[in-house]
Structures are given as C-alpha cells and as structure tokens.
Design an enzyme around this catalytic site. Sequence first.
Site, mmCIF file in Angstrom:
data_model
loop_
_atom_site.group_PDB
_atom_site.id
_atom_site.type_symbol
_atom_site.label_atom_id
_atom_site.label_comp_id
_atom_site.label_asym_id
_atom_site.label_seq_id
_atom_site.Cartn_x
_atom_site.Cartn_y
_atom_site.Cartn_z
ATOM 1 N N ASP A 92 42.599 -27.141 19.385
ATOM 2 C CA ASP A 92 43.052 -27.371 20.762
ATOM 3 C C ASP A 92 41.897 -27.913 21.604
ATOM 4 O O ASP A 92 40.733 -27.658 21.311
ATOM 5 C CB ASP A 92 43.576 -26.068 21.396
ATOM 6 C CG ASP A 92 44.532 -26.337 22.554
ATOM 7 O OD1 ASP A 92 45.750 -26.165 22.387
ATOM 8 O OD2 ASP A 92 44.061 -26.734 23.633
ATOM 9 N N LYS A 173 56.513 -31.217 18.948
ATOM 10 C CA LYS A 173 57.242 -31.119 20.215
ATOM 11 C C LYS A 173 57.419 -32.519 20.765
ATOM 12 O O LYS A 173 56.504 -33.322 20.715
ATOM 13 C CB LYS A 173 56.419 -30.281 21.192
ATOM 14 C CG LYS A 173 56.976 -30.327 22.602
ATOM 15 C CD LYS A 173 56.722 -29.076 23.352
ATOM 16 C CE LYS A 173 55.328 -28.956 23.903
ATOM 17 N NZ LYS A 173 55.139 -27.648 24.526
HETATM 18 C C1 LIG Z 1 52.252 -25.629 25.088
HETATM 19 S S1 LIG Z 1 50.576 -25.403 24.729
HETATM 20 C C2 LIG Z 1 50.606 -24.774 23.087
HETATM 21 C C3 LIG Z 1 51.060 -23.340 22.967
HETATM 22 C C4 LIG Z 1 50.818 -22.809 21.569
HETATM 23 N N1 LIG Z 1 51.695 -23.413 20.596
HETATM 24 C C5 LIG Z 1 51.029 -21.310 21.501
HETATM 25 O O1 LIG Z 1 51.959 -20.885 20.819
HETATM 26 O O2 LIG Z 1 50.252 -20.547 22.102
HETATM 27 C C6 LIG Z 1 50.033 -27.046 24.461
HETATM 28 C C7 LIG Z 1 48.570 -27.165 24.072
HETATM 29 O O3 LIG Z 1 48.316 -28.499 23.662
HETATM 30 C C8 LIG Z 1 46.953 -28.748 23.928
HETATM 31 N N2 LIG Z 1 46.693 -30.192 23.867
HETATM 32 C C9 LIG Z 1 47.225 -31.163 24.634
HETATM 33 N N3 LIG Z 1 46.706 -32.346 24.310
HETATM 34 C C10 LIG Z 1 45.827 -32.126 23.298
HETATM 35 C C11 LIG Z 1 44.962 -32.966 22.546
HETATM 36 N N4 LIG Z 1 44.896 -34.266 22.774
HETATM 37 N N5 LIG Z 1 44.201 -32.410 21.584
HETATM 38 C C12 LIG Z 1 44.244 -31.076 21.366
HETATM 39 N N6 LIG Z 1 45.041 -30.230 22.042
HETATM 40 C C13 LIG Z 1 45.826 -30.746 23.006
HETATM 41 C C14 LIG Z 1 46.764 -28.153 25.312
HETATM 42 O O4 LIG Z 1 45.402 -27.886 25.587
HETATM 43 C C15 LIG Z 1 47.613 -26.873 25.228
HETATM 44 O O5 LIG Z 1 46.824 -25.744 24.931
#
Ligand SMILES: C[S@@+](CC[C@H](N)C(=O)[O-])C[C@H]1O[C@@H](n2cnc3c(N)ncnc32)[C@H](O)[C@@H]1O
Length: 222
Positions: A92, A173
């Site tokens: 992440d 997603k």
């Molecule tokens: C909805 S949250 C995920 C929740 C996780 N599945 C859980 O069950 O706790 C989406 C995550 O995607 C990460 N994210 C978004 N763009 C990203 C990228 N380019 N590289 C890595 N992580 C990313 C965000 O930092 C965020 O923590």
Amino acid sequence: MKVKTKSNKVNKAWLNDHVNDTYVKLATREGYRARAAYKLKEIDETMGLIRPGHLVVDLGSTPGAWSQYVRRRLSPHGAASGTLDGTIIALDLLPMEPIEGVIFLQGDFREDEVLARLEAALAGRKADVVVSDMAPNLSGIASADAARISHLVELAIDFSRQHMKPEGALVTKLFHGGGYAELTQLFKANFKTVKPIKPKASRDKSSETFMVGIGLKAVDTN
Ligand SMILES: C[S@@+](CC[C@H](N)C(=O)[O-])C[C@H]1O[C@@H](n2cnc3c(N)ncnc32)[C@H](O)[C@@H]1O
C-alpha cells in the site's frame, strides 16, 4: 401530549445504514480492522478462490482487513495468529499496522521501483490469487477519476499476467461509470472466466463493484 407513532414504511436509507452498521459491529466483534473484510469474504466464499498453501498478493492493503481475512483462510483453524500455511504479500501507499506472518511493502504500485520490490518479495514464485482493493483519491472530475481507476486495474491485470499462475485468480475493485465497459472487455480478453460481484457489504449507494477473473487466457500472438 405527543404520541409516538411507528411508521410501517421502511426507510431504505435507514435500512441500508443499519445493514452497514451490522458489518461494522461484526468487524469489531471478529477483530477485523475494517468492514471491507466481509467484501472479500463473500467474494471468496462465492468463488472459492483462496485455499491453504496459497501465495496471495494484496494490493492496496491498508488498513489490513483483507490481509487479515486471507491470513485466517491460510491458517489451519482460521486463526488470526500462529501457524500460517501459505504466503501473503501486501502492498500500500500508506503504512499498515503489522499482521503476523504478512509481508508488507509500502509504496505506489504504479512506480517501477515499487514493482521491483514486490517482484523481489515474490522471489521467482507465482501468486495463486491477486486481490486489489486499490482506489485512487478521487478528484471529482469524472473523466480524470475514471482514467485513474482504469490505470490501477490495468496495472493489476498486467501484474497478474506476469506474476500469477495460469490457473490463478485476480479480484479487483472497479466502479460503475466511466471505463467500466472497457475494463470488463479487458478482463474478458485476459481471463477464461470473468464474474462481476457486488458483495452485500459494499454499500448500495456506492458505484463500487468487484470483478473476478479466473484462469489466464493464452497470449494472442496474432
Ligand atoms: C479501500 S482501501 C483498502 C482497504 C483494504 N482492502 C482493507 O481491507 O483494509 C484502498 C487502499 O488503496 C491504496 N492505494 C490507492 N492507490 C494506490 C497505489 N497506487 N499504490 C498502492 N496503494 C494504493 C490506498 O492507500 C488505500 O489504503
């Protein structure tokens, strides 16, 4: 004197919030960091994706509920700690509180240097399942947001092509609206079986949905 009357009308918004609240309560009771755990749980239970012994890559893992769920699936008795039969590599942009047995990498999945670290963690192994709950920060400008979302999904598909077993599965997603039809086509071009799923824990009013691709198609050389 005011007399309280009970309306038989079911307020859909209230019901929706109530259901969602149920997932929040359940998450607290079962020790999950976020209600998101139940989205992956339903997808997994519907499609039978994750099994003991698997190597699972969790993209966009913070705060860690999906990794926690996978961790339990890979435990002999569904335990949150102790023996782990399999490997979980989570990644992440943001930091993540450690989860016993889960390898965590912090970085932007779009960057080559981060991909190289992920490849190093795989150490030549191929993933059985890749799950991505990555969601970009939305700007509110529909076309720009659709492009950002599509880019993350495309990268997850590319990653699966290179680092997943041929019979493996990718869960990502995505959002109804701009880019959805094209991403569905992209899934169909890359996977033998493609299934869209909107888990109950995903809010009705959210355009969020999930796409599952199982079994990589052979690369079309024409
Ligand atoms: C909805 S949250 C995920 C929740 C996780 N599945 C859980 O069950 O706790 C989406 C995550 O995607 C990460 N994210 C978004 N763009 C990203 C990228 N380019 N590289 C890595 N992580 C990313 C965000 O930092 C965020 O923590």
